[in-house]
Every structure is written in structure tokens, then in C-alpha cells.
Design an enzyme around this catalytic site. Structure first.
Site, mmCIF file in Angstrom:
data_model
loop_
_atom_site.group_PDB
_atom_site.id
_atom_site.type_symbol
_atom_site.label_atom_id
_atom_site.label_comp_id
_atom_site.label_asym_id
_atom_site.label_seq_id
_atom_site.Cartn_x
_atom_site.Cartn_y
_atom_site.Cartn_z
ATOM 1 N N ASP A 67 0.822 -1.212 0.000
ATOM 2 C CA ASP A 67 0.000 0.000 0.000
ATOM 3 C C ASP A 67 0.856 1.262 0.000
ATOM 4 O O ASP A 67 2.066 1.213 0.222
ATOM 5 C CB ASP A 67 -0.954 0.003 1.207
ATOM 6 C CG ASP A 67 -0.282 -0.481 2.489
ATOM 7 O OD1 ASP A 67 0.959 -0.395 2.586
ATOM 8 O OD2 ASP A 67 -0.994 -0.940 3.389
ATOM 9 N N ASN A 136 -6.927 -3.588 14.499
ATOM 10 C CA ASN A 136 -8.326 -3.825 14.120
ATOM 11 C C ASN A 136 -8.470 -4.987 13.145
ATOM 12 O O ASN A 136 -9.528 -5.181 12.558
ATOM 13 C CB ASN A 136 -8.940 -2.545 13.523
ATOM 14 C CG ASN A 136 -8.265 -2.132 12.218
ATOM 15 O OD1 ASN A 136 -7.334 -2.787 11.761
ATOM 16 N ND2 ASN A 136 -8.749 -1.053 11.622
ATOM 17 N N HIS A 138 -6.743 -5.420 10.316
ATOM 18 C CA HIS A 138 -6.488 -5.153 8.896
ATOM 19 C C HIS A 138 -5.201 -5.805 8.405
ATOM 20 O O HIS A 138 -4.276 -6.043 9.173
ATOM 21 C CB HIS A 138 -6.529 -3.645 8.579
ATOM 22 C CG HIS A 138 -5.348 -2.843 9.044
ATOM 23 N ND1 HIS A 138 -5.413 -1.481 9.242
ATOM 24 C CD2 HIS A 138 -4.062 -3.179 9.335
ATOM 25 C CE1 HIS A 138 -4.227 -1.034 9.619
ATOM 26 N NE2 HIS A 138 -3.400 -2.032 9.686
ATOM 27 N N GLU A 143 -9.343 -2.279 5.751
ATOM 28 C CA GLU A 143 -9.942 -2.047 7.064
ATOM 29 C C GLU A 143 -11.171 -2.949 7.240
ATOM 30 O O GLU A 143 -11.672 -3.510 6.259
ATOM 31 C CB GLU A 143 -10.355 -0.576 7.178
ATOM 32 C CG GLU A 143 -9.216 0.430 6.962
ATOM 33 C CD GLU A 143 -8.219 0.503 8.113
ATOM 34 O OE1 GLU A 143 -8.057 -0.466 8.862
ATOM 35 O OE2 GLU A 143 -7.581 1.570 8.255
#
Ligand code: PGA
Length: 259
Positions: A67, A136, A138, A143
Site C-alpha cells: 500500500d 483492528n 487489517h 480495514e
């Protein structure tokens, strides 16, 4: 999933580095997926050490990072291009032209995402991908609620992700709100996945990934569908797992056992 639990964050990083090195030794023109973040700093430290001590080359390796932030130039110290150059690429013999990250400054971000996805396919796909894990759940910047069938695309970052990455910026408002990230399907198409998570702050995400139901609420749980995923943890990250005894029994000290 192969679950390897090591004594310390450092030995987890060393193990992840060893796996990545092995892919390159086995296939000198390997196509590697790479990640950024705090955990990877130690992994890259060991990859560099192994490279300097070893007798192998990255000269024919291609890399694709997971990313990149939207809006940051590669010269921005918090951009992932900058991170990769500083923390890995300039210390090994990889050809910088063979290192790829999405262009977060493109005028046409959706087109850039498609171009990146196609470039991975044109390289015949990823032989191995190195993954971190967000608190979380990811992977990349996928996400919670990301489609488990997603491809490289523009993604809005979660508040918790922006807060976690705030340390690399002067102010929370400076943390980009968007990124281009490989999708979950893109990741699952890699031939091998190596995920490393260390520290207690990741313990719940680790449980959700390994023992939870497969769910878009924990994007990393999609790895349950991948045939060759190795999860490398330190004790703290593994501390909430229900079947901990079994994982230790299968791989004592986080080592592979040859039967
Ligand atoms: P970290 O990031 O290594 O900085 O904890 C992991 C991630 O968010 O993927």
C-alpha cells in the site's frame, strides 16, 4: 495455518526474515509482496543482516508493496516509498526499478489502483507476501468491512489506523485519510503468506484472525482460506489464543518439525 510462537518479538522478526530470505534463495527471481509499519523494521533489519552475511542476491527479485498513502510524495519521510528505500532497498542489492509501490500522487487514483493490480499479474503474481496485522485486524490497508474479494483500490483509513500511524507525522490532521492498497483477493492470490504480529496490543486481532469466524470484520481472517499461510507471533501476541497448547505442541519453540 501454520502458527509459530516464538519467545520474543525479535526472534519472531528473525524468523519472518529467514522465511523471506529462503524464498529468494529458492527462486532468485522471486516476486515478493512487502509491508511497512513498526513491526517490519525489525524484520528488515534481519533481512539486511542475512543478506550481508549470506551468499545470495536480490538483483533479480521484484517487489510490490501492499500500500501507499494518497497525497504523499516518495520523498516525504512518512511515505511508504521513503520507508522502503531507507529501511530495506538501499541496504540490499535489489534493483530499485524492480521495486513497486502504488503511486499515491496519481491524478487518477482508481486507474492507478487498476494499473498496480495488473502489474502484479503481469509479473506472474506474488511468490510470497509479508504481512503485518493491524490492531483492528487489517492486512494492508484493508480495514474492517473490506470485501474479502477486493482488489487493489482506494480505501478510506479507519480512525484507529490513522491514530496508530500518527507517530510518523507532526499532527493527526497530517495523517492521510486515504490510501491505495492491494485487496484481500490480491493478497490471497500470493503463493505464500507470512504474517508477523508481536505485542499484546495485537492479541485480540490474532484471536479473531486465527480462531474467529472468517469475517470481513477481521480482514486477516480471510487468511484461513489460504493454503500456505504462516503466522509468526511472539508470546504476547499469542497470549489470548484458546488453543495455545496445541500450537506449542505442533511447533515447539515456534520451530518447524520435520516428520
Ligand atoms: P505495525 O503495523 O507493525 O506498525 O503495528 C501493522 C499494520 O498496521 O499492518
Amino acid at each position: 495455518m501454520k502458527i509459530l510462537i516464538t519467545d520474543s518479538a525479535n526472534s519472531a522478526a528473525q524468523k519472518a526474515a529467514f522465511f523471506m530470505q529462503q524464498f529468494v534463495i529458492d527462486k532468485p527471481n522471486a516476486v515478493l509482496g512487502l509491508a511497512t509499519g513498526g513491526t517490519m523494521l525489525k524484520v528488515y533489519h534481519h533481512m539486511i543482516e542475512f543478506f550481508k552475511a549470506g551468499d545470495f542476491s536480490y538483483a533479480n527479485v521484484q517487489s510490490f508493496n501492499l500500500d501507499e498513502y494518497v497525497g504523499l510524495a516518495g520523498t516525504h519521510p512518512a511515505s511508504y516509498r521513503y520507508y522502503m528505500n531507507e529501511n530495506l532497498f538501499q541496504h540490499i542489492d535489489i534493483n530499485i526499478n524492480n521495486t513497486h509501490l502504488p503511486n499515491g500522487q496519481s491524478d487518477d487514483l482508481p486507474a492507478e489502483a487498476n494499473r498496480y493490480e495488473n502489474a502484479i499479474h503481469q509479473a506472474n503474481g506474488l511468490d510470497a507476501i509479508l504481512l503485518g496485522l493491524g490492531k483492528n485486524g487489517h492486512i494492508g490497508f484493508n480495514e474492517p468491512a473490506s470485501s474479502l474479494a477486493s482488489r487493489t483500490r482506494l480505501k478510506t483509513l479507519a480512525k484507529s489506523t490513522r491514530e496508530a500511524n500518527m507517530k510518523y507525522f507532526k499532527h493527526i490532521d497530517d495523517v492521510p485519510k486515504y490510501a491505495i492498497t492491494m485487496g484481500i483477493k490480491t493478497i490471497l492470490e500470493a503463493k505464500n503468506c507470512i504474517l508477523i504480529a508481536t505485542g499484546e496490543s495485537k492479541a485480540q486481532a490474532v484471536v479473531d484472525m486465527i480462531e474467529g469466524p472468517m469475517s470481513a470484520n477481521c480482514p486477516a481472517s480471510a487468511l484461513q482460506m489460504h493454503e500456505y499461510t504462516t503466522v509468526i507471533l511472539d508470546k504476547a501476541a499469542a497470549s489470548k489464543l484458546k488453543n495455545l497448547d496445541y500450537y506449542h505442541y505442533v511447533h515447539p519453540n515456534g520451530d518447524e518439525v520435520n516428520l
